[in-house]
Every structure is written in structure tokens, then in C-alpha cells.
Design a protein around this motif. Sequence first.
Motif, mmCIF file in Angstrom:
data_model
loop_
_atom_site.group_PDB
_atom_site.id
_atom_site.type_symbol
_atom_site.label_atom_id
_atom_site.label_comp_id
_atom_site.label_asym_id
_atom_site.label_seq_id
_atom_site.Cartn_x
_atom_site.Cartn_y
_atom_site.Cartn_z
ATOM 1 N N THR A 48 0.873 -1.156 0.000
ATOM 2 C CA THR A 48 0.000 0.000 0.000
ATOM 3 C C THR A 48 0.909 1.203 0.000
ATOM 4 O O THR A 48 1.925 1.222 0.680
ATOM 5 N N ALA A 49 0.593 2.207 -0.779
ATOM 6 C CA ALA A 49 1.563 3.263 -1.008
ATOM 7 C C ALA A 49 0.934 4.641 -0.913
ATOM 8 O O ALA A 49 0.565 5.225 -1.913
ATOM 9 N N PRO A 50 0.803 5.218 0.286
ATOM 10 C CA PRO A 50 0.358 6.608 0.364
ATOM 11 C C PRO A 50 1.355 7.514 -0.349
ATOM 12 O O PRO A 50 2.558 7.427 -0.120
ATOM 13 N N ALA A 51 0.859 8.370 -1.206
ATOM 14 C CA ALA A 51 1.750 9.202 -1.995
ATOM 15 C C ALA A 51 2.449 10.256 -1.144
ATOM 16 O O ALA A 51 3.585 10.610 -1.382
ATOM 17 N N GLN A 52 1.757 10.766 -0.119
ATOM 18 C CA GLN A 52 2.321 11.814 0.724
ATOM 19 C C GLN A 52 2.291 11.361 2.178
ATOM 20 O O GLN A 52 1.616 11.933 3.005
ATOM 21 N N GLY A 279 16.824 -5.933 9.375
ATOM 22 C CA GLY A 279 15.521 -6.532 9.628
ATOM 23 C C GLY A 279 14.414 -5.891 8.817
ATOM 24 O O GLY A 279 14.658 -5.048 7.952
ATOM 25 N N PRO A 280 13.167 -6.287 9.102
ATOM 26 C CA PRO A 280 12.035 -5.778 8.330
ATOM 27 C C PRO A 280 11.611 -4.375 8.760
ATOM 28 O O PRO A 280 11.792 -3.976 9.907
ATOM 29 N N PHE A 281 11.026 -3.658 7.817
ATOM 30 C CA PHE A 281 10.430 -2.348 8.062
ATOM 31 C C PHE A 281 8.937 -2.478 7.791
ATOM 32 O O PHE A 281 8.536 -2.895 6.703
ATOM 33 N N VAL A 282 8.117 -2.129 8.771
ATOM 34 C CA VAL A 282 6.680 -2.411 8.670
ATOM 35 C C VAL A 282 5.819 -1.176 8.959
ATOM 36 O O VAL A 282 4.667 -1.308 9.314
ATOM 37 N N GLU A 283 6.362 0.017 8.796
ATOM 38 C CA GLU A 283 5.606 1.226 9.111
ATOM 39 C C GLU A 283 4.333 1.282 8.266
ATOM 40 O O GLU A 283 4.374 1.308 7.045
ATOM 41 N N SER A 284 3.181 1.294 8.941
ATOM 42 C CA SER A 284 1.912 1.110 8.248
ATOM 43 C C SER A 284 1.586 2.248 7.292
ATOM 44 O O SER A 284 0.898 2.035 6.295
ATOM 45 N N PHE A 287 3.704 0.968 4.301
ATOM 46 C CA PHE A 287 3.636 -0.418 3.849
ATOM 47 C C PHE A 287 2.331 -1.117 4.220
ATOM 48 O O PHE A 287 2.222 -2.333 4.096
ATOM 49 N N GLY A 288 1.337 -0.366 4.679
ATOM 50 C CA GLY A 288 0.017 -0.924 4.885
ATOM 51 C C GLY A 288 -0.215 -1.478 6.278
ATOM 52 O O GLY A 288 0.712 -1.670 7.067
ATOM 53 N N GLU A 289 -1.497 -1.713 6.581
ATOM 54 C CA GLU A 289 -1.901 -2.212 7.897
ATOM 55 C C GLU A 289 -1.748 -3.714 8.043
ATOM 56 O O GLU A 289 -1.836 -4.248 9.137
ATOM 57 N N GLY A 290 -1.556 -4.404 6.933
ATOM 58 C CA GLY A 290 -1.463 -5.849 6.981
ATOM 59 C C GLY A 290 -2.563 -6.493 6.160
ATOM 60 O O GLY A 290 -3.396 -5.820 5.530
ATOM 61 N N VAL A 291 -2.573 -7.801 6.155
ATOM 62 C CA VAL A 291 -3.536 -8.598 5.391
ATOM 63 C C VAL A 291 -4.489 -9.279 6.355
ATOM 64 O O VAL A 291 -4.052 -9.944 7.303
ATOM 65 N N GLY A 292 -5.780 -9.100 6.134
ATOM 66 C CA GLY A 292 -6.784 -9.696 7.012
ATOM 67 C C GLY A 292 -7.813 -10.489 6.230
ATOM 68 O O GLY A 292 -7.809 -10.525 4.997
ATOM 69 N N ILE A 293 -8.716 -11.135 6.956
ATOM 70 C CA ILE A 293 -9.845 -11.856 6.362
ATOM 71 C C ILE A 293 -11.046 -10.920 6.392
ATOM 72 O O ILE A 293 -11.380 -10.361 7.442
ATOM 73 N N ALA A 294 -11.690 -10.740 5.249
ATOM 74 C CA ALA A 294 -12.817 -9.819 5.138
ATOM 75 C C ALA A 294 -14.136 -10.554 5.381
ATOM 76 O O ALA A 294 -14.333 -11.678 4.899
ATOM 77 N N VAL A 295 -15.029 -9.929 6.127
ATOM 78 C CA VAL A 295 -16.391 -10.439 6.336
ATOM 79 C C VAL A 295 -17.355 -9.291 6.065
ATOM 80 O O VAL A 295 -16.973 -8.127 5.995
ATOM 81 N N ARG A 296 -18.649 -9.626 5.901
ATOM 82 C CA ARG A 296 -19.633 -8.578 5.666
ATOM 83 C C ARG A 296 -19.723 -7.632 6.850
ATOM 84 O O ARG A 296 -19.519 -8.030 8.007
#
Length: 332
Positions: A48-52, A279-284, A287-296
Motif C-alpha cells: 500500500t503506497a500513500p503518496a504523501q 531486519g524488516p520495516f513495517v511502518e503502516s 507499507f500498509g496495515e497488513g492482510v486480514g480476512i474480510a467479512v460482511r
Amino acid sequence: MPNPSVQPFAVRSRQRRLAAGMIAAALLALAGPAIGQTPAAQPPAAKTAPAQAAPATPSAPAAPSAPALPPKAAAEAAPQAVPGFWDPRRRPDRPDLSRLTVIRFLTETDYPPFNFTGPDGNPAGFNVDLARSLCDEIKVTCTIQMRRFETLIDALATNRGDAIIASMAVTPQLRAKVDFTDPYYRAPARFVSRRDNVMPEIRPEYLEGKKVGVIGGTSHEAYLKAMFTDAEIHSYSDNDALRAALRRGEVDFIFGDAISLAFWINGTDSAECCAFSGGPFVESRYFGEGVGIAVRKGNDLLRQSLNWALFRIWEKGRFTDLWLRYFSVSPF
């Protein structure tokens, strides 16, 4: 066509899908008999890539007050690590699982190693095996239906399924349409160097004057420009050009999506040239909030049940076993 590197996980480009077809055979050979044979592929990146985006502190520890010297280069990359996004001190309450009789999972058709069609014609992949583990933990009948990625949200909204498990990134735009479970993995960013120049830790001051390659127009480039201001940043048009530059020594490091980089490092295309540095860089915000399972929207029973089951399979070590089966070189 937009640059796929700057699209959220909910957007798939033709280029990324073609790349996804190239790692599965090598991956599956490593994974063992539990995974079917498919053509080798390079797994697509989750971004995920916020431009600013606002600058954020990288995941490395805070720099000391005095100028720090880079640690001595190591010969090998860090040992395998398995991500864990569950806090054992925050054990979720067990919901009333008796109210669930079936979970109809929706997943994607062609996104190896996360989703693909097995040799028997049935759904296979990391997401599919995770869905089956969740149903086994909840003790409920489970069905898995494969659909094109762009049709999944509509299929969920029209009650043709109950949950989407398809490496779907949690974004503000999708949160307006669906509810998500807790993230079950993230797509971190990492540095890669040649094996004779591996650094166990990377901080901005360690890369002063170093040449760092990155794909132009991506969240990874934005992060480098915001945080690694003293590095010499070189932008490339695609992954092939970026990785070739590192192999030829045109740059000292490259920076990008750790999942696809992990498969490249362990694949034949890299010719064992390179390894992760730091190590990894995970600043949301980058690089996004992560991957989840979607429900209604409003389906709190199913969302809470899946959160409970995710915690349970992680606590029992089943998530670790599944992760190691699919990812022989950890992106974390």
C-alpha cells in the motif's frame, strides 16, 4: 496502466500476475508433499503506497547520540523467523461457536503461493490451508470457492460467501465496504545486499553515501527519500532491472517488498548472489496495515470467531508450521 508497485493489495496488475506464475514449482518442491505441483513463480508483492505519507521512524532501534559505525558485514543472512501478530497477553474471548454451522470462504484463482489450483483441480495455497486450519479449530464445516480477485467483494456483499481469504490488504477504502479480522501477515520492506556485504542491522546513518536501488514511484522509494536522506538513491523501472543492478554491483543495496525478495534470494534467478541485510520495516503509513480476512459489515460473530481461531492456531504452533512449509526464506 498504473505502476503496480504503488497499488494496494486490492489492485492486481497483469505484470504482477505474470510474475506470480514463476516461483511455484521451486517453492512447492521445498514445501513438501502437502502442496501440489504448479509452474514455478515469483510471488507478487503486497504494497500500500500513500503518496504523501508522513515520515515515520524505521523499525531499527533508535540511533545512539554519538555517530554510530555500521556493524561488521556478516557472511550470511539472519536465521529464519516466523511472524507473529498476536499478543499472548491479549487472549481473545471464545465466542459462541455453536451459532456457526458453515463458513463459505471465497479466495482468488491465481496468486501463488497464496492461492492456486492444485493438481487435483481443488483450491490450494497458503490462504487455503490457513482457512482449513481455522475451520478445523472452530469445528465447523468449511467450503472454499475460487473467484477472480476483482469479483470477491461483490460476491461477499451478495451473500455468495461468508469470508474472503485472499491476501487482501486492509485499507481505509475497503474498511468502508467490509469488516476485517486482525492481520494474519504483513508485507514488510527489507534491504538486500550481495552476500559479501551483508549487514546484520541497518540504520539511516549506516547507509550514508551508499548506493541504494529501488523501484521508482513506489512506497518503498518514498520511504527511502523520507528516512534515508544521506543515501544515494537510484530508481529503476521494474524488479528485473533493480535486481540486475545489485548483481552487477551498480548499487550496494536494493530496497523493496520482502516477500518477493525472499523468493528471489532463494530462487535460481539470483544465482545465490545476495541475502537480506538488516531486519524488516513495517511502518503502516508506507507499507500498509497488513492482510486480514474480510467479512460482511456487522458480522461480528464470524469476525470474532476467526480472530479467536487465528490466535489459537498461532498459540498451538500450527501457524508456524504452515508458514515454514510455504516460506523457506522468511521475509521477516
